[in-house]
Design an enzyme around this catalytic site. Structure first.
Site, mmCIF file in Angstrom:
data_model
loop_
_atom_site.group_PDB
_atom_site.id
_atom_site.type_symbol
_atom_site.label_atom_id
_atom_site.label_comp_id
_atom_site.label_asym_id
_atom_site.label_seq_id
_atom_site.Cartn_x
_atom_site.Cartn_y
_atom_site.Cartn_z
ATOM 1 N N SER A 64 68.012 78.149 97.746
ATOM 2 C CA SER A 64 68.084 77.003 96.832
ATOM 3 C C SER A 64 69.296 77.004 95.905
ATOM 4 O O SER A 64 69.520 76.018 95.202
ATOM 5 C CB SER A 64 66.816 76.921 95.994
ATOM 6 O OG SER A 64 65.755 76.495 96.809
ATOM 7 N N LYS A 67 71.454 74.084 96.432
ATOM 8 C CA LYS A 67 71.124 72.770 95.867
ATOM 9 C C LYS A 67 72.155 72.330 94.825
ATOM 10 O O LYS A 67 72.352 71.145 94.599
ATOM 11 C CB LYS A 67 69.701 72.795 95.278
ATOM 12 C CG LYS A 67 68.646 72.909 96.390
ATOM 13 C CD LYS A 67 67.230 73.176 95.919
ATOM 14 C CE LYS A 67 66.314 73.212 97.150
ATOM 15 N NZ LYS A 67 65.090 73.935 97.016
ATOM 16 N N TYR A 191 68.885 69.809 105.330
ATOM 17 C CA TYR A 191 68.298 70.641 104.268
ATOM 18 C C TYR A 191 68.096 72.086 104.740
ATOM 19 O O TYR A 191 68.467 73.039 104.038
ATOM 20 C CB TYR A 191 66.976 70.019 103.804
ATOM 21 C CG TYR A 191 66.247 70.900 102.815
ATOM 22 C CD1 TYR A 191 66.685 71.005 101.495
ATOM 23 C CD2 TYR A 191 65.150 71.668 103.210
ATOM 24 C CE1 TYR A 191 66.037 71.837 100.592
ATOM 25 C CE2 TYR A 191 64.502 72.499 102.312
ATOM 26 C CZ TYR A 191 64.942 72.589 101.011
ATOM 27 O OH TYR A 191 64.311 73.420 100.122
ATOM 28 N N TYR A 243 62.700 76.434 88.462
ATOM 29 C CA TYR A 243 61.370 75.840 88.705
ATOM 30 C C TYR A 243 60.471 75.979 87.480
ATOM 31 O O TYR A 243 60.920 75.739 86.359
ATOM 32 C CB TYR A 243 60.718 76.455 89.964
ATOM 33 C CG TYR A 243 61.697 76.601 91.081
ATOM 34 C CD1 TYR A 243 62.225 75.463 91.687
ATOM 35 C CD2 TYR A 243 62.150 77.841 91.515
ATOM 36 C CE1 TYR A 243 63.160 75.578 92.702
ATOM 37 C CE2 TYR A 243 63.079 77.954 92.530
ATOM 38 C CZ TYR A 243 63.579 76.815 93.109
ATOM 39 O OH TYR A 243 64.494 76.927 94.096
ATOM 40 N N VAL A 261 65.128 81.572 96.915
ATOM 41 C CA VAL A 261 64.141 82.558 97.365
ATOM 42 C C VAL A 261 64.735 83.682 98.227
ATOM 43 O O VAL A 261 64.021 84.606 98.595
ATOM 44 C CB VAL A 261 62.931 81.926 98.106
ATOM 45 C CG1 VAL A 261 62.040 81.148 97.172
ATOM 46 C CG2 VAL A 261 63.366 81.104 99.296
HETATM 47 N N1 GLN Z 1 64.470 76.977 101.969
HETATM 48 C C1 GLN Z 1 63.504 77.207 100.925
HETATM 49 C C2 GLN Z 1 62.379 76.225 101.045
HETATM 50 O O1 GLN Z 1 62.625 75.104 101.408
HETATM 51 C C3 GLN Z 1 64.199 77.065 99.595
HETATM 52 C C4 GLN Z 1 63.277 77.344 98.431
HETATM 53 C C5 GLN Z 1 63.898 78.154 97.350
HETATM 54 O O2 GLN Z 1 64.918 78.815 97.494
HETATM 55 N N2 GLN Z 1 63.245 78.159 96.224
HETATM 56 O O3 GLN Z 1 61.253 76.548 100.777
#
Ligand code: GLN
Length: 311
Positions: A64, A67, A191, A243, A261
């Protein structure tokens, strides 16, 4: 200010002996293969000096953290139109939560939760096929990092695409509200690939440096995005980058930052430095446990904080 080289080395040495390292993400099977024993840190100052320690040159799945770069790409292409599709409020929910979408007309709370990032991918893919859209994101990241070797880990991308049922649910749900305009499969493909980009701490810190420089690319002196949009992206990183642990991160570290993650975090000390840390073990909210602790130590020792008037 503390001697950065020594500070970064000390932080890595402390992380190496930590026994509580968090849990490696296993809902994406390919990520579960990574050892929780890793730790890396790279600091690139506004002036371009680099300090790194531990596994700073080992590539990991940025997940993420991507993003942020996708939002930059979408902002360059669509300007403020991004904000008709995506909000700018902290969600207070898990990164993959669906609950707010029904209550709020399918419009995601912010671009850093999964739903918001999928909507951003859809914007980037407008008028393109998914290969062109991911190519645009890759070109942006390679350019910002000054490194053409940065690439997608195909095993991670595949692993995500065959297990990404929740992301598919989010995308379909948003498509039903018209928040996503393009074909759901194509948007999800962009994505999943963007999440599977592999980078080292050093590459990530270099790529984020423009965010510490008011949006100016350090090599050309030209704006990547305007100073105003840079300030806004930093604001979103601070309020939404972790988050439902974003408040705790602001409390402990006080810097705009985005986690993933895979265990990476990109943090920005405006006017000072771009910092990347990596340790794959996560907190229950999906943020790197040792990475957060390392940034807390760095912020305390340097005084770097957007809330500190003395720095
Ligand atoms: N690729 C992960 C997902 O879509 C990204 C989530 C994350 O890094 N928090 O769940």
């Amino acid at each position: 200010m503390a001697d950065l080289a020594m500070l970064v080395a000390n932080i890595a040495a402390r992380a190496a002996t930590a026994t509580d390292r968090g849990r490696v993400a296993d809902y994406i099977p390919e990520l579960a293969k990574v050892s929780a024993g890793h730790f890396g840190i790279a600091v690139v100052t506004a002036a371009g000096e680099e300090f790194a320690a531990g596994d700073a040159d080992m590539r990991f799945s940025i997940q993420s953290v991507s993003k942020v770069f996708a939002l930059v790409e979408a902002s360059c292409r669509h300007g403020d139109a991004v904000w008709t599709m995506v909000g700018r409020e902290p969600s207070g929910s898990a990164f993959n939560s669906i609950i707010q979408l029904e209550l709020e007309g399918g419009r995601p709370r912010n671009p850093f939760i999964n739903a918001g990032a999928i909507a951003v991918c859809d914007l980037i893919a407008q008028g393109k096929d998914s290969a062109e859209a991911i190519a645009a994101i890759m070109a942006r990241i390679r350019d910002l990092a000054g490194d053409d070797s940065i690439d997608i880990d195909p095993a991670v991308a595949w692993s995500e695409s065959v297990t990404g049922f929740r992301n598919a649910a989010l995308a379909n749900y948003m498509r039903s509200f018209g928040v996503i305009a393009g074909p759901v499969d194509a948007t999800l493909s962009v994505y999943f690939q963007q999440c599977a980009i592999a980078m080292s701490c050093r590459q990530l810190a270099r790529a984020g440096r423009f965010l510490a420089l008011g949006g100016v690319a350090p090599d050309t002196g030209l704006p990547v995005i305007s100073a105003e949009r840079t300030r806004r992206i930093n604001a979103l990183m601070l309020t939404c980058g972790h988050y439902d642990a974003s408040g705790d991160f602001a409390f402990r570290v006080g810097l705009p930052a985005k986690s993933g993650v895979g265990g990476g975090i990109l943090a920005i000390a405006p006017g000072r430095a771009s910092i990347a840390v990596w340790s794959p073990g996560l907190s229950p909210q999906g943020n790197s446990l040792l990475g957060t602790r390392a940034l807390e130590q760095l912020a305390q020792a340097t005084g770097w904080s957007v809330f500190n008037p003395d720095v």
